[in-house]
Write an enzyme that holds these catalytic residues in place. Structure first.
Site, short mmCIF file in Angstrom:
data_model
loop_
_atom_site.label_atom_id
_atom_site.label_comp_id
_atom_site.label_asym_id
_atom_site.label_seq_id
_atom_site.Cartn_x
_atom_site.Cartn_y
_atom_site.Cartn_z
CE LYS A 67 -3.33 -1.16 -0.75
NZ LYS A 67 -3.57 -1.86 -2.04
N GLY A 69 2.30 2.39 -2.92
CA GLY A 69 2.40 2.90 -4.29
C GLY A 69 3.04 1.90 -5.25
CG HIS A 132 4.97 -6.53 -0.98
ND1 HIS A 132 5.07 -5.20 -1.33
CD2 HIS A 132 3.74 -6.93 -1.42
CE1 HIS A 132 3.96 -4.84 -1.96
NE2 HIS A 132 3.15 -5.86 -2.02
CB SER A 162 -3.64 2.74 1.68
OG SER A 162 -3.78 2.14 0.44
N GLY A 287 -5.75 7.60 -4.03
CA GLY A 287 -4.46 8.03 -4.57
C GLY A 287 -4.07 9.42 -4.13
P1 A3P Z 1 -5.04 4.82 -1.39
O1 A3P Z 1 -5.63 3.61 -0.75
O2 A3P Z 1 -4.58 5.82 -0.37
O3 A3P Z 1 -5.91 5.42 -2.42
P2 A3P Z 1 -0.13 -0.37 -3.61
O4 A3P Z 1 -0.11 -0.22 -5.08
O5 A3P Z 1 1.22 -0.50 -3.00
O6 A3P Z 1 -1.07 -1.43 -3.21
O7 A3P Z 1 -0.66 1.02 -3.02
C1 A3P Z 1 -2.00 1.34 -3.17
C2 A3P Z 1 -2.17 2.85 -3.04
O8 A3P Z 1 -1.63 3.50 -4.20
C3 A3P Z 1 -3.63 3.20 -2.97
O9 A3P Z 1 -3.71 4.36 -2.14
C4 A3P Z 1 -3.94 3.50 -4.43
O10 A3P Z 1 -5.09 4.29 -4.63
C5 A3P Z 1 -2.68 4.24 -4.85
N1 A3P Z 1 -2.44 4.21 -6.30
C6 A3P Z 1 -2.69 3.20 -7.16
N2 A3P Z 1 -2.37 3.57 -8.41
C7 A3P Z 1 -1.90 4.84 -8.35
C8 A3P Z 1 -1.43 5.77 -9.32
N3 A3P Z 1 -1.38 5.48 -10.61
N4 A3P Z 1 -1.04 6.99 -8.88
C9 A3P Z 1 -1.08 7.32 -7.56
N5 A3P Z 1 -1.53 6.48 -6.60
C10 A3P Z 1 -1.93 5.24 -6.97
#
Ligand code: A3P
Length: 319
Positions: A67, A69, A132, A162, A287
Protein backbone atom coordinates in the site's frame (compact mmCIF):
# COMPACT_ATOMS: atom_id res chain seq x y z
CA UNK A 1 4.01 -38.01 -7.08
CA UNK A 2 0.88 -37.48 -5.02
CA UNK A 3 2.54 -39.20 -2.03
CA UNK A 4 5.59 -36.97 -2.38
CA UNK A 5 3.33 -33.91 -2.42
CA UNK A 6 1.46 -34.92 0.71
CA UNK A 7 4.76 -35.62 2.57
CA UNK A 8 5.92 -32.17 1.48
CA UNK A 9 2.65 -30.68 2.76
CA UNK A 10 3.03 -32.42 6.11
CA UNK A 11 6.64 -31.27 6.45
CA UNK A 12 5.57 -27.76 5.65
CA UNK A 13 2.75 -27.85 8.20
CA UNK A 14 5.32 -28.99 10.77
CA UNK A 15 7.66 -26.16 9.84
CA UNK A 16 4.80 -23.67 10.32
CA UNK A 17 4.37 -24.76 13.93
CA UNK A 18 7.73 -23.14 14.69
CA UNK A 19 6.64 -19.65 13.64
CA UNK A 20 4.82 -17.24 15.98
CA UNK A 21 1.29 -16.70 14.69
CA UNK A 22 -1.36 -13.95 15.07
CA UNK A 23 -4.78 -13.37 13.56
CA UNK A 24 -4.56 -11.23 10.41
CA UNK A 25 -6.65 -8.02 10.42
CA UNK A 26 -9.72 -9.41 8.76
CA UNK A 27 -9.38 -13.14 8.10
CA UNK A 28 -6.69 -15.80 8.18
CA UNK A 29 -3.38 -15.67 10.01
CA UNK A 30 -0.02 -13.97 9.87
CA UNK A 31 3.18 -15.91 10.64
CA UNK A 32 6.34 -14.26 11.90
CA UNK A 33 8.89 -15.84 9.62
CA UNK A 34 12.48 -14.66 8.92
CA UNK A 35 11.92 -11.42 10.82
CA UNK A 36 8.63 -10.23 9.34
CA UNK A 37 4.91 -11.08 9.16
CA UNK A 38 3.73 -13.21 6.24
CA UNK A 39 0.11 -14.09 5.38
CA UNK A 40 -0.87 -17.75 5.61
CA UNK A 41 -1.86 -17.74 1.91
CA UNK A 42 1.60 -16.74 0.73
CA UNK A 43 3.89 -18.32 3.30
CA UNK A 44 4.69 -21.34 1.19
CA UNK A 45 5.62 -19.17 -1.72
CA UNK A 46 7.65 -16.92 0.59
CA UNK A 47 9.70 -19.82 1.95
CA UNK A 48 10.23 -21.23 -1.53
CA UNK A 49 11.40 -17.80 -2.72
CA UNK A 50 13.93 -17.47 0.08
CA UNK A 51 15.30 -20.96 -0.56
CA UNK A 52 15.31 -21.05 -4.34
CA UNK A 53 15.31 -17.67 -6.01
CA UNK A 54 18.53 -16.42 -7.57
CA UNK A 55 18.73 -12.77 -8.61
CA UNK A 56 20.64 -11.98 -11.80
CA UNK A 57 23.03 -9.10 -12.45
CA UNK A 58 20.64 -7.45 -14.88
CA UNK A 59 17.43 -7.93 -12.85
CA UNK A 60 15.43 -4.75 -12.23
CA UNK A 61 13.62 -5.07 -8.93
CA UNK A 62 10.85 -2.88 -7.49
CA UNK A 63 10.31 -3.11 -3.73
CA UNK A 64 7.80 -1.75 -1.22
CA UNK A 65 5.78 -2.35 1.89
CA UNK A 66 2.18 -3.06 0.75
CA UNK A 67 0.00 0.00 0.00
CA UNK A 68 2.93 2.36 -0.56
CA UNK A 69 2.40 2.90 -4.29
CA UNK A 70 3.60 -0.44 -5.70
CA UNK A 71 1.02 -0.55 -8.51
CA UNK A 72 2.01 2.93 -9.64
CA UNK A 73 5.72 2.14 -9.49
CA UNK A 74 5.14 -1.05 -11.50
CA UNK A 75 3.30 0.93 -14.18
CA UNK A 76 6.00 3.63 -14.34
CA UNK A 77 8.92 1.19 -14.46
CA UNK A 78 7.16 -1.02 -17.01
CA UNK A 79 6.57 2.00 -19.26
CA UNK A 80 10.16 3.20 -18.89
CA UNK A 81 11.76 -0.16 -19.64
CA UNK A 82 9.45 -1.14 -22.51
CA UNK A 83 9.02 2.25 -24.19
CA UNK A 84 10.83 1.23 -27.37
CA UNK A 85 8.57 -1.83 -27.83
CA UNK A 86 5.25 -0.04 -28.24
CA UNK A 87 3.79 3.45 -28.40
CA UNK A 88 2.48 4.30 -24.94
CA UNK A 89 -0.93 5.57 -25.94
CA UNK A 90 -1.43 2.88 -28.59
CA UNK A 91 -4.14 0.32 -27.80
CA UNK A 92 -1.47 -2.39 -28.10
CA UNK A 93 0.30 -1.12 -25.00
CA UNK A 94 -0.17 -4.06 -22.54
CA UNK A 95 -0.51 -1.52 -19.74
CA UNK A 96 -3.82 -0.37 -21.22
CA UNK A 97 -5.18 -3.91 -21.27
CA UNK A 98 -3.70 -5.52 -18.18
CA UNK A 99 -3.24 -4.55 -14.56
CA UNK A 100 0.42 -3.73 -13.69
CA UNK A 101 0.47 -6.72 -11.30
CA UNK A 102 -0.07 -9.01 -14.28
CA UNK A 103 2.90 -7.46 -16.07
CA UNK A 104 5.42 -7.23 -13.23
CA UNK A 105 5.27 -10.36 -11.03
CA UNK A 106 6.09 -10.57 -7.35
CA UNK A 107 9.14 -12.76 -6.79
CA UNK A 108 7.99 -13.65 -3.30
CA UNK A 109 4.22 -14.05 -3.61
CA UNK A 110 3.97 -15.48 -7.16
CA UNK A 111 6.78 -18.06 -7.11
CA UNK A 112 4.79 -20.83 -5.50
CA UNK A 113 1.43 -19.18 -5.66
CA UNK A 114 -1.66 -21.34 -5.59
CA UNK A 115 -3.14 -18.83 -8.03
CA UNK A 116 -0.38 -18.28 -10.53
CA UNK A 117 2.98 -20.04 -10.23
CA UNK A 118 5.55 -18.12 -12.26
CA UNK A 119 8.62 -19.62 -13.90
CA UNK A 120 11.04 -16.78 -13.38
CA UNK A 121 13.78 -18.50 -15.42
CA UNK A 122 11.68 -18.00 -18.56
CA UNK A 123 10.99 -14.28 -18.26
CA UNK A 124 12.90 -12.38 -20.99
CA UNK A 125 15.86 -10.32 -19.73
CA UNK A 126 16.19 -7.82 -18.26
CA UNK A 127 13.58 -9.20 -15.86
CA UNK A 128 11.36 -6.56 -14.26
CA UNK A 129 10.32 -8.00 -10.89
CA UNK A 130 8.78 -6.86 -7.65
CA UNK A 131 9.05 -7.81 -3.98
CA UNK A 132 7.47 -6.91 -0.65
CA UNK A 133 10.20 -8.78 1.28
CA UNK A 134 12.27 -6.63 3.67
CA UNK A 135 15.83 -5.96 2.45
CA UNK A 136 17.54 -8.01 5.18
CA UNK A 137 15.39 -11.03 4.37
CA UNK A 138 16.04 -11.09 0.61
CA UNK A 139 18.03 -14.12 -0.63
CA UNK A 140 21.81 -13.40 -0.65
CA UNK A 141 21.98 -13.10 -4.46
CA UNK A 142 20.11 -9.78 -4.25
CA UNK A 143 23.08 -8.36 -2.38
CA UNK A 144 25.89 -10.19 -4.17
CA UNK A 145 24.62 -9.60 -7.73
CA UNK A 146 24.49 -6.26 -9.52
CA UNK A 147 20.70 -6.21 -9.71
CA UNK A 148 19.12 -2.79 -9.14
CA UNK A 149 16.37 -2.14 -6.61
CA UNK A 150 13.92 0.78 -6.60
CA UNK A 151 12.17 1.07 -3.23
CA UNK A 152 9.04 3.17 -2.71
CA UNK A 153 7.78 4.07 0.75
CA UNK A 154 4.88 6.18 1.99
CA UNK A 155 3.87 8.13 5.05
CA UNK A 156 2.94 5.38 7.58
CA UNK A 157 -0.40 7.06 8.40
CA UNK A 158 -1.58 6.99 4.78
CA UNK A 159 -0.13 3.50 4.37
CA UNK A 160 -2.23 2.35 7.33
CA UNK A 161 -5.44 3.91 6.00
CA UNK A 162 -4.85 2.41 2.57
CA UNK A 163 -4.10 -1.06 4.01
CA UNK A 164 -7.12 -0.91 6.31
CA UNK A 165 -9.45 -0.19 3.38
CA UNK A 166 -7.76 -2.80 1.21
CA UNK A 167 -7.90 -5.69 3.67
CA UNK A 168 -11.45 -4.80 4.74
CA UNK A 169 -12.52 -5.42 1.15
CA UNK A 170 -11.27 -9.01 1.38
CA UNK A 171 -14.34 -9.63 3.49
CA UNK A 172 -16.92 -7.02 2.50
CA UNK A 173 -17.38 -4.46 -0.27
CA UNK A 174 -19.25 -2.10 2.01
CA UNK A 175 -18.12 -2.51 5.63
CA UNK A 176 -14.74 -1.57 7.00
CA UNK A 177 -12.98 -3.68 9.64
CA UNK A 178 -12.82 -2.13 13.17
CA UNK A 179 -10.21 0.62 12.79
CA UNK A 180 -8.89 0.58 16.35
CA UNK A 181 -8.07 -3.13 16.30
CA UNK A 182 -6.34 -2.85 12.94
CA UNK A 183 -4.47 0.26 14.06
CA UNK A 184 -3.23 -1.46 17.19
CA UNK A 185 -1.85 -4.33 15.12
CA UNK A 186 -0.22 -1.90 12.69
CA UNK A 187 1.47 -0.03 15.55
CA UNK A 188 2.73 -3.33 16.94
CA UNK A 189 4.14 -4.15 13.51
CA UNK A 190 1.66 -6.99 12.98
CA UNK A 191 0.63 -6.52 9.35
CA UNK A 192 1.55 -7.87 5.94
CA UNK A 193 5.37 -7.67 5.62
CA UNK A 194 5.55 -5.60 8.82
CA UNK A 195 6.82 -4.06 10.95
CA UNK A 196 6.72 -1.11 8.53
CA UNK A 197 9.54 0.76 10.34
CA UNK A 198 11.98 -2.17 9.89
CA UNK A 199 10.87 -2.43 6.27
CA UNK A 200 11.54 1.24 5.54
CA UNK A 201 14.76 1.44 7.55
CA UNK A 202 16.22 -1.68 5.92
CA UNK A 203 15.96 -0.24 2.42
CA UNK A 204 16.93 3.24 3.64
CA UNK A 205 20.17 1.89 5.09
CA UNK A 206 20.83 -0.11 1.90
CA UNK A 207 20.32 3.09 -0.12
CA UNK A 208 22.80 5.01 2.05
CA UNK A 209 25.40 2.25 1.88
CA UNK A 210 24.97 1.29 -1.79
CA UNK A 211 23.19 4.13 -3.61
CA UNK A 212 24.18 2.70 -7.02
CA UNK A 213 22.21 -0.45 -6.10
CA UNK A 214 19.20 0.79 -4.14
CA UNK A 215 17.17 3.88 -5.06
CA UNK A 216 14.87 5.09 -2.27
CA UNK A 217 11.85 7.20 -3.17
CA UNK A 218 8.74 8.42 -1.38
CA UNK A 219 5.18 8.25 -2.72
CA UNK A 220 4.57 11.86 -1.66
CA UNK A 221 7.64 13.09 -3.59
CA UNK A 222 6.58 11.24 -6.73
CA UNK A 223 3.09 12.78 -6.41
CA UNK A 224 4.71 16.18 -6.12
CA UNK A 225 6.94 15.89 -9.20
CA UNK A 226 6.29 12.75 -11.20
CA UNK A 227 8.29 13.94 -14.24
CA UNK A 228 11.44 14.36 -12.14
CA UNK A 229 11.06 10.87 -10.67
CA UNK A 230 10.35 9.18 -13.99
CA UNK A 231 13.69 10.60 -15.20
CA UNK A 232 15.42 9.58 -11.98
CA UNK A 233 14.08 6.00 -12.08
CA UNK A 234 14.94 5.68 -15.78
CA UNK A 235 18.54 6.82 -15.21
CA UNK A 236 18.93 4.57 -12.20
CA UNK A 237 17.62 1.50 -14.05
CA UNK A 238 19.94 2.19 -16.99
CA UNK A 239 17.22 3.41 -19.40
CA UNK A 240 17.87 7.18 -19.54
CA UNK A 241 15.80 9.36 -21.85
CA UNK A 242 17.52 10.84 -24.88
CA UNK A 243 17.21 14.57 -25.57
CA UNK A 244 15.01 13.73 -28.51
CA UNK A 245 12.66 11.64 -26.32
CA UNK A 246 12.45 14.48 -23.82
CA UNK A 247 11.69 16.96 -26.61
CA UNK A 248 8.90 14.67 -27.85
CA UNK A 249 7.32 14.82 -24.38
CA UNK A 250 7.72 11.11 -23.73
CA UNK A 251 8.22 11.58 -19.99
CA UNK A 252 5.01 13.57 -19.68
CA UNK A 253 3.26 10.89 -21.74
CA UNK A 254 4.39 8.17 -19.29
CA UNK A 255 3.20 10.31 -16.38
CA UNK A 256 -0.20 10.63 -18.06
CA UNK A 257 -0.63 6.95 -18.99
CA UNK A 258 0.31 5.90 -15.42
CA UNK A 259 -1.68 8.59 -13.64
CA UNK A 260 -4.21 7.53 -11.01
CA UNK A 261 -7.20 8.82 -12.98
CA UNK A 262 -6.14 7.18 -16.21
CA UNK A 263 -5.35 3.80 -14.62
CA UNK A 264 -8.42 3.73 -12.39
CA UNK A 265 -10.66 4.27 -15.42
CA UNK A 266 -9.24 1.55 -17.65
CA UNK A 267 -11.75 -1.21 -18.33
CA UNK A 268 -9.41 -3.84 -16.85
CA UNK A 269 -9.31 -1.89 -13.61
CA UNK A 270 -13.04 -1.18 -13.51
CA UNK A 271 -14.36 -4.70 -13.94
CA UNK A 272 -11.26 -6.91 -14.27
CA UNK A 273 -9.93 -9.29 -11.67
CA UNK A 274 -6.49 -9.82 -10.20
CA UNK A 275 -5.16 -13.38 -10.70
CA UNK A 276 -6.04 -14.13 -7.06
CA UNK A 277 -9.69 -13.48 -7.94
CA UNK A 278 -9.91 -10.10 -6.16
CA UNK A 279 -11.30 -7.14 -8.19
CA UNK A 280 -8.62 -4.84 -9.63
CA UNK A 281 -10.70 -1.81 -8.67
CA UNK A 282 -9.65 -2.29 -5.02
CA UNK A 283 -6.12 -1.30 -6.00
CA UNK A 284 -7.26 2.21 -6.94
CA UNK A 285 -8.98 3.97 -4.08
CA UNK A 286 -8.14 7.70 -3.73
CA UNK A 287 -4.46 8.03 -4.57
CA UNK A 288 -4.09 11.10 -2.37
CA UNK A 289 -1.59 12.38 0.17
CA UNK A 290 -2.94 13.05 3.67
CA UNK A 291 -6.18 11.03 3.58
CA UNK A 292 -5.26 9.81 7.09
CA UNK A 293 -6.58 13.14 8.41
CA UNK A 294 -10.10 11.90 7.63
CA UNK A 295 -9.75 8.87 9.89
CA UNK A 296 -7.23 9.46 12.68
CA UNK A 297 -8.47 10.44 16.16
CA UNK A 298 -6.20 12.62 18.36
CA UNK A 299 -5.05 9.53 20.29
CA UNK A 300 -4.17 7.69 17.08
CA UNK A 301 -2.14 10.72 15.91
CA UNK A 302 -0.33 10.83 19.24
CA UNK A 303 0.51 7.13 19.22
CA UNK A 304 1.69 7.16 15.61
CA UNK A 305 3.75 10.35 15.95
CA UNK A 306 5.50 8.89 18.98
CA UNK A 307 6.22 5.70 17.10
CA UNK A 308 7.54 7.55 14.04
CA UNK A 309 9.78 9.69 16.25
CA UNK A 310 11.11 6.73 18.21
CA UNK A 311 11.74 4.46 15.25
CA UNK A 312 13.11 6.99 12.77
CA UNK A 313 14.94 9.44 15.03
CA UNK A 314 18.38 8.04 14.22
CA UNK A 315 17.82 8.18 10.47
CA UNK A 316 17.36 11.40 8.53
CA UNK A 317 13.97 10.20 7.37
CA UNK A 318 11.06 12.58 7.82
CA UNK A 319 7.39 11.65 7.36
P1 A3P B 1 -5.04 4.82 -1.39
O1 A3P B 1 -5.63 3.61 -0.75
O2 A3P B 1 -4.58 5.82 -0.37
O3 A3P B 1 -5.91 5.42 -2.42
P2 A3P B 1 -0.13 -0.37 -3.61
O4 A3P B 1 -0.11 -0.22 -5.08
O5 A3P B 1 1.22 -0.50 -3.00
O6 A3P B 1 -1.07 -1.43 -3.21
O7 A3P B 1 -0.66 1.02 -3.02
C1 A3P B 1 -2.00 1.34 -3.17
C2 A3P B 1 -2.17 2.85 -3.04
O8 A3P B 1 -1.63 3.50 -4.20
C3 A3P B 1 -3.63 3.20 -2.97
O9 A3P B 1 -3.71 4.36 -2.14
C4 A3P B 1 -3.94 3.50 -4.43
O10 A3P B 1 -5.09 4.29 -4.63
C5 A3P B 1 -2.68 4.24 -4.85
N1 A3P B 1 -2.44 4.21 -6.30
C6 A3P B 1 -2.69 3.20 -7.16
N2 A3P B 1 -2.37 3.57 -8.41
C7 A3P B 1 -1.90 4.84 -8.35
C8 A3P B 1 -1.43 5.77 -9.32
N3 A3P B 1 -1.38 5.48 -10.61
N4 A3P B 1 -1.04 6.99 -8.88
C9 A3P B 1 -1.08 7.32 -7.56
N5 A3P B 1 -1.53 6.48 -6.60
C10 A3P B 1 -1.93 5.24 -6.97
Amino acid sequence: RQEEASTEDEEFEELLQNFPKERNWVSGFLYFCQGFWVADLSIRSQVSFSQNFVARDNDLVLASCPKSGTTWLKALAYSIVNRSRFALSNANNPLLKLNPHDLVPYVDMDLYSRYRPIYFENIPEPRLLCTHTPFESLPPSFKSSNCKIVYICRNPMDTFVSLWHFVSKFESETELAPIQECFDKFCRGVHLFGPFWDHILGYWKANLETPHKVLFIKYEDVKNDVVFYIKRIAEFLGFPFSEEEERRGLIEEIAEVCSFEKMKNLKVNIDGKHHSGKPNKNLFRKGEVGDWKNYFTPSMIERMEKLIHEKFKNSNLVF
